[in-house]
Design an enzyme around this catalytic site. Structure first.
Site, PDB file in Angstrom:
ATOM      1  N   LYS A  89       0.954  -1.189   0.052  1.00 31.94           N
ATOM      2  CA  LYS A  89       0.168  -0.001   0.062  1.00 31.94           C
ATOM      3  C   LYS A  89       0.972   1.182  -0.006  1.00 31.94           C
ATOM      4  CE  LYS A  89      -3.863   2.194   0.496  1.00 31.94           C
ATOM      5  NZ  LYS A  89      -3.803   2.725  -0.686  1.00 31.94           N
ATOM      6  N   LYS A 113       5.529   3.365   8.337  1.00 32.22           N
ATOM      7  CA  LYS A 113       4.078   4.239   8.480  1.00 32.22           C
ATOM      8  C   LYS A 113       3.183   3.223   8.452  1.00 32.22           C
ATOM      9  CE  LYS A 113       4.340   7.562   5.716  1.00 32.22           C
ATOM     10  NZ  LYS A 113       4.068   8.501   4.592  1.00 32.22           N
ATOM     11  N   LYS A 125       5.185   1.760  -3.353  1.00 34.52           N
ATOM     12  CA  LYS A 125       5.055   3.147  -3.932  1.00 34.52           C
ATOM     13  C   LYS A 125       5.186   3.212  -5.165  1.00 34.52           C
ATOM     14  CE  LYS A 125       4.513   7.441  -2.609  1.00 34.52           C
ATOM     15  NZ  LYS A 125       3.749   8.024  -1.255  1.00 34.52           N
ATOM     16  N   GLY A 164      -3.150   8.089  -4.113  1.00 35.17           N
ATOM     17  CA  GLY A 164      -2.320   9.424  -4.876  1.00 35.17           C
ATOM     18  C   GLY A 164      -1.210   9.664  -4.028  1.00 35.17           C
ATOM     19  N   ASP A 165      -0.542  10.765  -4.539  1.00 37.57           N
ATOM     20  CA  ASP A 165       0.563  11.271  -3.986  1.00 37.57           C
ATOM     21  C   ASP A 165       0.865  12.869  -4.689  1.00 37.57           C
ATOM     22  OD1 ASP A 165       3.004  10.963  -1.875  1.00 37.57           O
ATOM     23  OD2 ASP A 165       3.974  11.671  -3.722  1.00 37.57           O
ATOM     24  N   SER A 375      -6.894   5.661   4.301  1.00 42.30           N
ATOM     25  CA  SER A 375      -6.960   4.600   2.906  1.00 42.30           C
ATOM     26  C   SER A 375      -7.213   3.233   3.296  1.00 42.30           C
ATOM     27  CB  SER A 375      -5.642   4.883   2.246  1.00 42.30           C
ATOM     28  OG  SER A 375      -5.511   5.733   1.252  1.00 42.30           O
TER      29      SER A 375
HETATM   30  P1  NDP Z   1       0.350  17.998  -3.963  1.00 41.95           P
HETATM   31  O1  NDP Z   1       0.625  17.688  -5.177  1.00 41.95           O
HETATM   32  O2  NDP Z   1      -1.152  17.992  -3.841  1.00 41.95           O
HETATM   33  O3  NDP Z   1       1.016  19.334  -3.299  1.00 41.95           O
HETATM   34  C1  NDP Z   1       2.383  19.049  -3.422  1.00 41.95           C
HETATM   35  C2  NDP Z   1       2.858  20.663  -2.857  1.00 41.95           C
HETATM   36  O4  NDP Z   1       4.272  21.001  -2.730  1.00 41.95           O
HETATM   37  C3  NDP Z   1       2.482  21.620  -4.052  1.00 41.95           C
HETATM   38  O5  NDP Z   1       2.362  22.683  -3.356  1.00 41.95           O
HETATM   39  C4  NDP Z   1       3.799  21.688  -4.822  1.00 41.95           C
HETATM   40  O6  NDP Z   1       3.804  23.142  -5.447  1.00 41.95           O
HETATM   41  C5  NDP Z   1       4.724  21.775  -3.642  1.00 41.95           C
HETATM   42  N1  NDP Z   1       5.932  20.886  -4.310  1.00 41.95           N
HETATM   43  C6  NDP Z   1       6.137  19.737  -5.057  1.00 41.95           C
HETATM   44  N2  NDP Z   1       7.285  19.536  -5.327  1.00 41.95           N
HETATM   45  C7  NDP Z   1       8.256  20.614  -4.999  1.00 41.95           C
HETATM   46  C8  NDP Z   1       9.463  21.105  -5.117  1.00 41.95           C
HETATM   47  N3  NDP Z   1      10.393  20.067  -5.780  1.00 41.95           N
HETATM   48  N4  NDP Z   1       9.852  22.129  -4.313  1.00 41.95           N
HETATM   49  C9  NDP Z   1       8.929  23.015  -3.889  1.00 41.95           C
HETATM   50  N5  NDP Z   1       7.658  22.580  -3.862  1.00 41.95           N
HETATM   51  C10 NDP Z   1       7.217  21.584  -4.356  1.00 41.95           C
HETATM   52  O7  NDP Z   1       1.067  16.756  -3.074  1.00 41.95           O
HETATM   53  P2  NDP Z   1       0.491  16.228  -1.630  1.00 41.95           P
HETATM   54  O8  NDP Z   1       0.236  17.458  -0.655  1.00 41.95           O
HETATM   55  O9  NDP Z   1      -0.334  15.282  -1.579  1.00 41.95           O
HETATM   56  O10 NDP Z   1       2.196  15.655  -1.039  1.00 41.95           O
HETATM   57  C11 NDP Z   1       3.009  16.534  -0.063  1.00 41.95           C
HETATM   58  C12 NDP Z   1       3.800  15.634   0.501  1.00 41.95           C
HETATM   59  O11 NDP Z   1       3.071  14.793   1.387  1.00 41.95           O
HETATM   60  C13 NDP Z   1       4.722  14.774  -0.268  1.00 41.95           C
HETATM   61  O12 NDP Z   1       6.092  14.578   0.313  1.00 41.95           O
HETATM   62  C14 NDP Z   1       3.964  13.395   0.036  1.00 41.95           C
HETATM   63  O13 NDP Z   1       4.653  12.374  -0.441  1.00 41.95           O
HETATM   64  C15 NDP Z   1       3.429  13.716   1.292  1.00 41.95           C
HETATM   65  N6  NDP Z   1       2.315  12.787   1.869  1.00 41.95           N
HETATM   66  C16 NDP Z   1       1.262  12.980   1.200  1.00 41.95           C
HETATM   67  C17 NDP Z   1      -0.083  12.341   1.444  1.00 41.95           C
HETATM   68  C18 NDP Z   1      -1.434  12.406   0.959  1.00 41.95           C
HETATM   69  O14 NDP Z   1      -2.209  11.856   1.463  1.00 41.95           O
HETATM   70  N7  NDP Z   1      -1.700  13.259  -0.221  1.00 41.95           N
HETATM   71  C19 NDP Z   1      -0.017  11.077   2.612  1.00 41.95           C
HETATM   72  C20 NDP Z   1       1.531  11.297   3.146  1.00 41.95           C
HETATM   73  C21 NDP Z   1       2.606  11.941   2.819  1.00 41.95           C
HETATM   74  P3  NDP Z   1       3.625  23.263  -7.092  1.00 41.95           P
HETATM   75  O15 NDP Z   1       2.077  22.884  -7.168  1.00 41.95           O
HETATM   76  O16 NDP Z   1       4.311  24.160  -7.627  1.00 41.95           O
HETATM   77  O17 NDP Z   1       4.341  21.942  -7.683  1.00 41.95           O
END
Ligand code: NDP
Length: 443
Positions: A89, A113, A125, A164-165, A375
């Site tokens: 997962k 996790k 992943k 998603g991610d 999830s």
């Molecule tokens: P989203 O795609 O919804 O948002 C990502 C955010 O981070 C956006 O604001 C994006 O900006 C910014 N970002 C992405 N890449 C970069 C970069 N290289 N430098 C600076 N800013 C960046 O993703 P999520 O919110 O879902 O995920 C964010 C983090 O949380 C990730 O590490 C993910 O693995 C982790 N995570 C997510 C979960 C989930 O349920 N969604 C669960 C657990 C962990 P821009 O729009 O400009 O790209």
């Protein structure tokens, strides 16, 4: 050379071109030293050697056509890391930086996790170097359909359940799910993060961000502190950041920053979240446009967000976004707690700096586990073909996050490292998986 040094050397030699994976695995190896010393059974059964090598890693070509009729090629990945305690997962990430190092670090973190959630899910992943930014709806659908046309043969509701991610939200999950059904003729819970109308769970959208705050609340309370009245610096403006901001505000905090990959905003009056949602969830614009709605806000191009004075920092964007120099700045400005919303947003030096300066620090594998927890609740609801209410699911999430804090805190205490939630998370996550591996014979 000690046994643990041997493991570290092997890790580096066998994965030489995978810096993010080495970084994630090094942190875990460092934490596990006292466990390996205390319990020889793990060493005798080569549990560490087996954990560090994924069960399976899959790489495939994704061929699709853009709106001009050009044929485009991307790479697809799925790493099925460990299924000792349940089906693989973990999310799918669509971002140009995706490669095996990124997918393996994320999949490795996911093992621990998922174990911490107490739910029966293994670690995996995947993703692609495809960039959804600037693509039309049709192009995104074409890509997702082609991606699933290969991935479907490797996944299943009892085998591997992606979610998603970064770059994969409910729109992409919808196209992926539609194609899976077309190929398999089965409406099963093979993906999570689905829309409510076809099997999604209430609270899934909010779960990671809310979970970060539930964990933070438990961590602060254990030190006699609270969220009420605290100033927050949050990075990112995606799914995790938005709902972390929402819950922080509901719990009495004031959030003064958010960011995207172009820059960050500082709003001295507190972030107006409806504006962020309009920009990011509805119209897909840049965070720079926030200023047009809130004249007191200041926009900064590029980095520098961690120079903002705050009590609590929540890095919620991406890996290695908070380095040693940022940690020093935060400590100088009086930060009391840092909770990771993203996966591995703080590098190892930054984490050590926080810990040695008595800043409460929670690693992503503990504090952002709320997303995968809900999830798994979505999988449970799909299995019984039923949906729970928002309140019930949110209550379960809150309890899971409190339980994770207890497990992490107790494991740290037991191994003589009170308050070291990095070690606690790695140890508690590891022991459950390792014992399941021992019980199931050699694999
Ligand atoms: P989203 O795609 O919804 O948002 C990502 C955010 O981070 C956006 O604001 C994006 O900006 C910014 N970002 C992405 N890449 C970069 C970069 N290289 N430098 C600076 N800013 C960046 O993703 P999520 O919110 O879902 O995920 C964010 C983090 O949380 C990730 O590490 C993910 O693995 C982790 N995570 C997510 C979960 C989930 O349920 N969604 C669960 C657990 C962990 P821009 O729009 O400009 O790209």
């Amino acid at each position: 050379m000690t046994y643990m040094e041997e493991q570290q050397n092997n890790l580096i030699q066998s994965n030489a071109n995978e810096p993010e994976f080495i970084q994630a695995a090094t942190e875990v190896l460092q934490s596990l030293e006292p466990v390996i010393q205390k319990h020889s059974k793990y060493r005798e059964s080569a549990i560490l050697e087996r954990l560090i090598e994924p069960d399976r890693q899959i790489k495939f070509r994704v061929t699709w056509t853009d709106d001009k009729g050009n044929i485009r090629i991307n790479r697809g990945y799925r790493v099925q890391f460990n299924h000792a305690i349940g089906p693989y997962k973990g999310g799918l990430r669509f971002h140009p930086t995706v490669n095996f190092s990124i997918v393996k670090f994320l999949g490795f973190e996911q093992i621990f996790k998922n174990s911490l959630t107490g739910l029966p899910i293994g670690g995996g992943k995947g993703g692609s170097d495809f960039d959804p930014k600037g693509k039309s709806e049709r192009e995104i659908m074409n890509f997702c359909q082609s991606f699933m046309t290969e991935l479907y043969r490797h996944i299943g509701a009892n085998t591997d359940v992606p979610a998603g991610d970064i770059g994969v939200g409910s729109r992409e999950i919808g196209y992926l799910f539609g194609q899976y059904k077309r190929l398999c003729n089965q409406h099963t819970g093979v993906l999570t993060g689905k829309n409510l109308s076809y099997g999604g769970s209430l609270v899934r959208k909010e779960s990671t961000g809310y979970g970060v705050l539930y964990f933070l609340d438990a961590m602060l309370k254990a030190s006699g502190k609270s969220i009420e009245g605290k100033t927050f610096v949050i990075s990112g403006s995606g799914n995790v950041a938005i709902y972390a901001c929402q819950k922080a505000q509901e719990m009495g905090g004031k959030v003064v920053t958010m960011s995207d990959s172009s820059g960050w905003i500082y709003d001295p009056d507190g972030i107006e979240l409806e504006v962020i949602k309009e920009l990011k969830e509805v119209t897909q614009r840049r965070i720079a446009d926030y200023k047009a709605y809130r004249p007191n806000a200041v926009y900064h191009e590029g980095t520098g967000i961690w120079n903002t004075p705050c009590d609590i920092a929540l890095p919620c964007a991406t890996q290695n976004e908070l380095l040693l120099s940022d940690a020093k700045e935060l400590v100088k400005n009086g930060v009391i707690a840092v909770s990771e919303g993203a996966n591995m947003p703080c590098n190892l030096d930054a984490v050590h700096y926080f810990q040695s300066n008595k800043v409460l620090f929670s690693p992503g594998k503990a504090s952002n586990a709320g997303g995968v927890a809900v999830s798994a609740l979505e999988m449970a609801q799909n299995s019984i073909r039923y949906s729970w209410s928002f309140e019930k699911t949110d209550r379960k999430l809150n309890q899971i996050m409190k339980d994770i804090f207890e497990k992490v805190s107790n494991a740290a205490e037991e191994y003589g490292l009170p308050g070291n939630y990095v070690a606690g998370a790695n140890i508690a996550g590891f022991i459950k998986v390792a014992d399941a591996m021992l019980a199931q014979g050699l694999f």
